[in-house]
Design a protein around this motif. Structure first.
Motif, PDB file in Angstrom:
ATOM      1  N   SER A  81       3.400 -23.722  91.152  1.00 13.54           N
ATOM      2  CA  SER A  81       3.512 -25.142  90.806  1.00 13.54           C
ATOM      3  C   SER A  81       2.336 -25.954  91.312  1.00 13.54           C
ATOM      4  O   SER A  81       2.270 -27.153  91.063  1.00 13.54           O
ATOM      5  N   VAL A  82       1.405 -25.328  92.020  1.00 16.29           N
ATOM      6  CA  VAL A  82       0.204 -26.045  92.430  1.00 16.29           C
ATOM      7  C   VAL A  82      -0.630 -26.433  91.204  1.00 16.29           C
ATOM      8  O   VAL A  82      -1.478 -27.314  91.267  1.00 16.29           O
ATOM      9  N   TRP A  83      -0.362 -25.781  90.084  1.00 17.64           N
ATOM     10  CA  TRP A  83      -1.030 -26.124  88.828  1.00 17.64           C
ATOM     11  C   TRP A  83      -0.397 -27.341  88.155  1.00 17.64           C
ATOM     12  O   TRP A  83      -0.837 -27.766  87.095  1.00 17.64           O
ATOM     13  N   GLN A  84       0.650 -27.888  88.757  1.00 12.49           N
ATOM     14  CA  GLN A  84       1.439 -28.922  88.107  1.00 12.49           C
ATOM     15  C   GLN A  84       0.616 -30.150  87.732  1.00 12.49           C
ATOM     16  O   GLN A  84       0.819 -30.742  86.668  1.00 12.49           O
ATOM     17  N   ASN A  85      -0.323 -30.550  88.577  1.00 14.39           N
ATOM     18  CA  ASN A  85      -1.153 -31.719  88.273  1.00 14.39           C
ATOM     19  C   ASN A  85      -1.962 -31.496  86.998  1.00 14.39           C
ATOM     20  O   ASN A  85      -1.978 -32.343  86.099  1.00 14.39           O
ATOM     21  N   ASP A  86      -2.637 -30.341  86.907  1.00 16.81           N
ATOM     22  CA  ASP A  86      -3.423 -30.040  85.715  1.00 16.81           C
ATOM     23  C   ASP A  86      -2.529 -29.939  84.481  1.00 16.81           C
ATOM     24  O   ASP A  86      -2.887 -30.418  83.402  1.00 16.81           O
ATOM     25  N   GLN A  87      -1.365 -29.323  84.631  1.00 14.63           N
ATOM     26  CA  GLN A  87      -0.461 -29.181  83.490  1.00 14.63           C
ATOM     27  C   GLN A  87      -0.005 -30.542  82.978  1.00 14.63           C
ATOM     28  O   GLN A  87       0.063 -30.767  81.760  1.00 14.63           O
ATOM     29  N   GLN A  88       0.301 -31.457  83.880  1.00 15.89           N
ATOM     30  CA  GLN A  88       0.689 -32.794  83.455  1.00 15.89           C
ATOM     31  C   GLN A  88      -0.461 -33.518  82.767  1.00 15.89           C
ATOM     32  O   GLN A  88      -0.262 -34.229  81.777  1.00 15.89           O
ATOM     33  N   LEU A  89      -1.680 -33.345  83.265  1.00 14.70           N
ATOM     34  CA  LEU A  89      -2.832 -33.989  82.633  1.00 14.70           C
ATOM     35  C   LEU A  89      -3.096 -33.424  81.246  1.00 14.70           C
ATOM     36  O   LEU A  89      -3.375 -34.165  80.300  1.00 14.70           O
ATOM     37  N   TYR A  90      -3.009 -32.100  81.112  1.00 13.26           N
ATOM     38  CA  TYR A  90      -3.182 -31.484  79.787  1.00 13.26           C
ATOM     39  C   TYR A  90      -2.112 -31.992  78.825  1.00 13.26           C
ATOM     40  O   TYR A  90      -2.413 -32.375  77.684  1.00 13.26           O
ATOM     41  N   ALA A  91      -0.861 -31.993  79.281  1.00 17.47           N
ATOM     42  CA  ALA A  91       0.232 -32.419  78.410  1.00 17.47           C
ATOM     43  C   ALA A  91       0.064 -33.875  78.011  1.00 17.47           C
ATOM     44  O   ALA A  91       0.247 -34.245  76.838  1.00 17.47           O
ATOM     45  N   THR A  92      -0.270 -34.717  78.971  1.00 17.21           N
ATOM     46  CA  THR A  92      -0.473 -36.142  78.687  1.00 17.21           C
ATOM     47  C   THR A  92      -1.611 -36.348  77.699  1.00 17.21           C
ATOM     48  O   THR A  92      -1.500 -37.120  76.741  1.00 17.21           O
ATOM     49  N   ALA A  93      -2.715 -35.638  77.930  1.00 16.89           N
ATOM     50  CA  ALA A  93      -3.880 -35.781  77.054  1.00 16.89           C
ATOM     51  C   ALA A  93      -3.588 -35.309  75.640  1.00 16.89           C
ATOM     52  O   ALA A  93      -3.884 -36.004  74.659  1.00 16.89           O
ATOM     53  N   PHE A  94      -2.991 -34.141  75.497  1.00 21.47           N
ATOM     54  CA  PHE A  94      -2.792 -33.551  74.175  1.00 21.47           C
ATOM     55  C   PHE A  94      -1.653 -34.218  73.409  1.00 21.47           C
ATOM     56  O   PHE A  94      -1.736 -34.409  72.191  1.00 21.47           O
ATOM     57  N   GLU A  95      -0.580 -34.571  74.106  1.00 20.33           N
ATOM     58  CA  GLU A  95       0.555 -35.202  73.436  1.00 20.33           C
ATOM     59  C   GLU A  95       0.201 -36.595  72.922  1.00 20.33           C
ATOM     60  O   GLU A  95       0.827 -37.098  71.989  1.00 20.33           O
ATOM     61  N   ASN A  96      -0.784 -37.212  73.527  1.00 24.26           N
ATOM     62  CA  ASN A  96      -1.140 -38.582  73.162  1.00 24.26           C
ATOM     63  C   ASN A  96      -2.511 -38.662  72.487  1.00 24.26           C
ATOM     64  O   ASN A  96      -3.239 -39.636  72.634  1.00 24.26           O
ATOM     65  N   SER A  97      -2.848 -37.602  71.751  1.00 18.63           N
ATOM     66  CA  SER A  97      -4.088 -37.567  70.983  1.00 18.63           C
ATOM     67  C   SER A  97      -3.770 -37.145  69.552  1.00 18.63           C
ATOM     68  O   SER A  97      -2.755 -36.498  69.296  1.00 18.63           O
ATOM     69  N   ASP A  98      -4.637 -37.535  68.645  1.00 16.67           N
ATOM     70  CA  ASP A  98      -4.565 -37.114  67.258  1.00 16.67           C
ATOM     71  C   ASP A  98      -5.934 -36.569  66.860  1.00 16.67           C
ATOM     72  O   ASP A  98      -6.941 -36.881  67.504  1.00 16.67           O
ATOM     73  N   PRO A  99      -6.007 -35.755  65.811  1.00 15.59           N
ATOM     74  CA  PRO A  99      -7.314 -35.293  65.353  1.00 15.59           C
ATOM     75  C   PRO A  99      -8.266 -36.472  65.135  1.00 15.59           C
ATOM     76  O   PRO A  99      -7.943 -37.420  64.411  1.00 15.59           O
TER      77      PRO A  99
END
Length: 318
Positions: free
Chosen positions: A233-251
């Motif tokens: 779970s030490v990866w949790q910060n990066d995972q949240q950033l990836y999810a936030t970035a990708f979920e809130n982007s469009d092509p």
């Protein structure tokens, strides 16, 4: 920015300029080390001839508590200056000293090296004067003092290297983009029940680790912080950033990807400082950093030809 992006997704806040910073909280936590395999948790490569070894020690911010920071991963380590925690810190630094690093590096901005030098001199000569050092505003319970300075003094080092480059997660957003953010830190986080893929709940993770920290030692806490296998779970910060970035982007619209870009840019600059700040003949550098930085720093160092990341777990395990 796509005109309907913010309305459609109700993303993050006018206060996000501050709230976003809480996501990159620098420390993350991990499951009970008694149930985990240390060997399997060490992802780092073998050091090659000519490479500098860099031990990456993930830490929580010992002077912080959840009440005084927006750091989403903040924990309360209790009375760090009390007798029990001081004994635990002695054990921790004794074990790290066995690696015999040539240089200790800490999470303080590199441009303030002279301030760190004065503070370290005060620490090693007359500890009571450290609070009077001009420009030094660290609490005595801060891990820079309690782990970094303590360890460097134990090893007889003349100085401690400041290698941080501080940068907010919203640093690459335009002022217009910042103005369009609305909500709070909680609206920034991707909730596990809102997606089909696995993602951890920060609140639950922190609550569990706080209980373990209340009941256990700092040494066991540091072991959990430094378990870096793919399930950690030490990866949790990066995972949240990836999810936030990708979920809130469009092509064609990647505004929120700038959050991860800023985080990566900061870690690249930190890695550059890790290489350039120590003396050229230093073969071993021990870096003490908020544990959320460690996964990406490890990836960067693994990809660099001149440095090789090293896990502290074999030494923490005694």
């Amino acid at each position: 920015m796509a005109p309907n992006l913010m309305d459609r997704r109700s993303f993050v806040g006018a206060t996000a300029a501050a709230a976003i910073a809480g996501l990159a909280g620098c420390n993350a936590v991990q499951d009970d080390p008694k149930t985990l395999d240390y060997a399997a948790a060490d992802p780092w490569p073998s050091t090659k001839d000519g490479q500098r070894e860099v031990m990456l020690l993930g830490t929580s911010h010992l002077a912080q508590t959840p009440e005084d920071t927006q750091n989403a991963y903040a924990l309360d380590a209790g009375n760090v200056l009390g007798e029990q925690r001081q004994r635990e810190l002695e054990t921790l630094t004794d074990r790290l000293a066995a690696w015999d690093p040539d240089r200790i590096a800490v999470e303080h901005v590199a441009s303030e090296q002279s301030i760190v030098d004065r503070a370290y001199t005060a620490y090693t000569t007359d500890n009571e004067t450290i609070d009077t050092v001009s420009g030094w505003d660290r609490d005595r319970s801060d891990e820079i003092i309690q782990v970094g300075f303590r360890l460097a003094d134990k090893l007889g080092h003349d100085s401690v290297a400041a290698v941080d480059y501080y940068q907010r997660l919203d640093a690459l957003l335009t002022e217009e983009e910042k103005q369009q953010l609305s909500g709070s830190l909680q609206s920034l986080l991707i909730k596990p029940d809102s997606v089909q893929y696995p993602i951890s709940d920060i609140g639950e993770t922190v609550e569990q680790e706080q209980q373990r920290l209340n009941e256990g030692s700092l040494l066991e806490h540091y072991k959990r912080l430094n378990m870096l296998n793919s399930e950690s779970s030490v990866w949790q910060n990066d995972q949240q950033l990836y999810a936030t970035a990708f979920e809130n982007s469009d092509p064609g619209e990647y505004t929120m990807v700038k959050l991860m870009t800023a985080w990566t840019q900061r870690n690249l600059r930190i890695a550059s400082n890790i290489w350039n700040v120590p003396n050229a003949d230093d073969q071993r550098t021990l870096v003490i950093y908020g544990s959320s930085h460690v996964p990406q720093l490890g990836q960067i160092l693994t990809g660099s030809p001149m440095m090789s990341p090293v896990s502290p777990l074999p030494y923490l395990d005694g």
